[in-house]
Write a protein that holds these residues in place. Structure first.
Motif, PDB file in Angstrom:
ATOM      1  N   ASP A   1       3.478  -3.001   2.777  1.00 62.91           N
ATOM      2  CA  ASP A   1       4.437  -2.550   1.476  1.00 62.91           C
ATOM      3  C   ASP A   1       5.717  -1.901   2.037  1.00 62.91           C
ATOM      4  O   ASP A   1       5.412  -0.629   2.627  1.00 62.91           O
TER       5      ASP A   1
ATOM      6  N   GLY B   1       4.682   6.715   1.794  1.00 66.62           N
ATOM      7  CA  GLY B   1       3.979   5.463   2.186  1.00 66.62           C
ATOM      8  C   GLY B   1       2.459   5.882   2.163  1.00 66.62           C
ATOM      9  O   GLY B   1       1.602   4.973   2.036  1.00 66.62           O
TER      10      GLY B   1
ATOM     11  N   SER C   1       6.471  -8.129  -2.301  1.00 68.41           N
ATOM     12  CA  SER C   1       6.507  -6.615  -2.404  1.00 68.41           C
ATOM     13  C   SER C   1       7.922  -6.457  -3.255  1.00 68.41           C
ATOM     14  O   SER C   1       7.801  -6.417  -4.408  1.00 68.41           O
TER      15      SER C   1
ATOM     16  N   CYS D   1       2.739   0.980   5.059  1.00 68.62           N
ATOM     17  CA  CYS D   1       3.282   0.984   4.316  1.00 68.62           C
ATOM     18  C   CYS D   1       4.497   2.121   4.455  1.00 68.62           C
ATOM     19  O   CYS D   1       4.104   3.247   5.056  1.00 68.62           O
TER      20      CYS D   1
ATOM     21  N   SER E   1       4.210   3.020  -5.671  1.00 68.07           N
ATOM     22  CA  SER E   1       2.759   2.496  -5.673  1.00 68.07           C
ATOM     23  C   SER E   1       1.857   3.464  -6.218  1.00 68.07           C
ATOM     24  O   SER E   1       2.178   4.813  -6.465  1.00 68.07           O
TER      25      SER E   1
ATOM     26  N   PHE F   1      -0.279  -6.011  -1.921  1.00 70.57           N
ATOM     27  CA  PHE F   1      -0.620  -5.105  -0.726  1.00 70.57           C
ATOM     28  C   PHE F   1      -1.896  -4.357  -1.223  1.00 70.57           C
ATOM     29  O   PHE F   1      -1.866  -3.406  -2.167  1.00 70.57           O
TER      30      PHE F   1
END
Length: 335
Positions: free
Chosen positions: A331, A215, A36, A304, A151, A197
């Motif tokens: 992650d 997340g 990650s 996450c 992300s 992920f």
């Protein structure tokens, strides 16, 4: 000088140069190992050195404990080979054929969803499209060459702008700019996709989705991808935040719970106050999972968010509640 690295589980080999890390060498040669952050903060790239010697570069103490080091474990993103190596780490299947690119992009919209959260959308050049797996991240390349990782919050089948959820970290060079000076049509540059992920679609196990704070972004991508693919596996989303206002897309999660069969949404507040008028779950979000699912032996978990949340979930789920270690996918938003 280069050394050979052998993966114990598959027998696959690749070479690592004396000045590069084992993870960097693997990625350079399309050997897909779990990772990650790539800077020793999250612990996702942990593997066992079965034979050979390494030099372990500095890393966050929480990412690799003394007990783990004594058992021969290492962070492959911080490990440089001193001789030929044999390592025991799982390879990630199904990720071939997705190239990592450096691309320019234009800021399409900035939508403030909470006091400290902006949903940022990025438009790619007309002749470019980014291939990625739902759950992966990109890295902004700043003018001095430093990088910031975020992300992607949209599923890859969508044709619109890339969506990111940016939390303001006061004093942070990039987020101060996003919240203070960034405007629509600004040009940025990024590299991606990165990370391992993403949803493992070769399983029929029920899915636990665990998010803390922003997340939620890659979890959103995973849910939207699963819905697009008409996957029928049961999914439950546990989203942990401090206050009610931090559930910045609660209405979307509630919509999923109404519209997607076998989908549950459990918001959890860790620090509600009287003004929240909160009657729902409170405490640590991973504890809410344990309260509902004390036996996780038949589940997959995708977690996450904040490192402390991800680490606590992994430790307790795998050590005390039956979750197989290879069914915990994470992650960690390392800072």
């Amino acid at each position: 000088m280069a050394f050979n690295v052998t993966l114990k589980q598959s027998g696959r080999q690749f070479q690592v140069e004396a000045n590069e890390t084992v993870l960097a060498a693997a990625l350079r040669q399309d050997v897909h190992l779990p990772y990650s952050c790539r800077n020793g903060a999250c612990g996702s790239c942990k593997g066992a050195v079965v034979q050979g010697r390494i030099e372990q570069e500095p890393h966050a103490a929480a990412a690799l404990s003394h007990e783990e080091r004594n058992r021969g474990l290492a962070l492959l993103c911080c490990s440089k080979a001193l001789c030929d190596l044999e390592i025991d780490v799982r390879e990630i299947a199904g990720i071939d054929g997705v190239p990592v690119k450096q691309l320019p992009c234009r800021v399409s919209t900035l939508e403030r969803r909470a006091d400290d959260v902006i949903v940022l959308k990025l438009q790619l050049p007309a002749n470019e499209r980014l291939q990625y797996f739902a759950g992966q991240y990109l890295e902004f390349i700043l003018t001095d060459g430093t990088r910031r990782s975020y992300s992607m919050a949209g599923a890859p089948h969508e044709d619109g702008p890339l969506e990111l959820h940016i939390r303001h970290m006061p004093g942070g060079r990039f987020t101060d700019h996003v919240f203070g000076a960034m405007k629509e049509r600004d040009i940025l540059r990024f590299e991606g996709p990165r990370g391992t992920f993403f949803l493992r679609e070769d399983s029929d196990k029920p899915i636990v989705l665990l998010a803390s704070g922003t997340g939620f972004a890659p979890i959103k991508a995973i849910v939207e991808h699963a819905r697009h693919r008409n996957l029928t596996r049961p999914m439950t989303l546990y989203w942990g935040v401090r206050r009610r206002k931090d559930l910045y897309l609660a209405e979307l999660a509630e919509q999923w719970a109404r519209e997607i069969p076998d989908f549950g949404f459990v918001p959890v507040l860790s620090e509600p106050d009287a003004s929240d008028a909160w009657t729902g779950r409170t405490g640590f979000v991973h504890r809410a999972v344990i309260e509902d699912l004390p036996d996780l032996s038949g589940h997959q978990v995708y977690a996450c968010g904040a490192p402390v949340t991800v680490e606590s979930a992994q430790r307790e789920f795998t050590s005390h509640h039956g979750l197989p270690a290879d069914e915990f996918h994470a992650d960690s938003f390392a800072i």
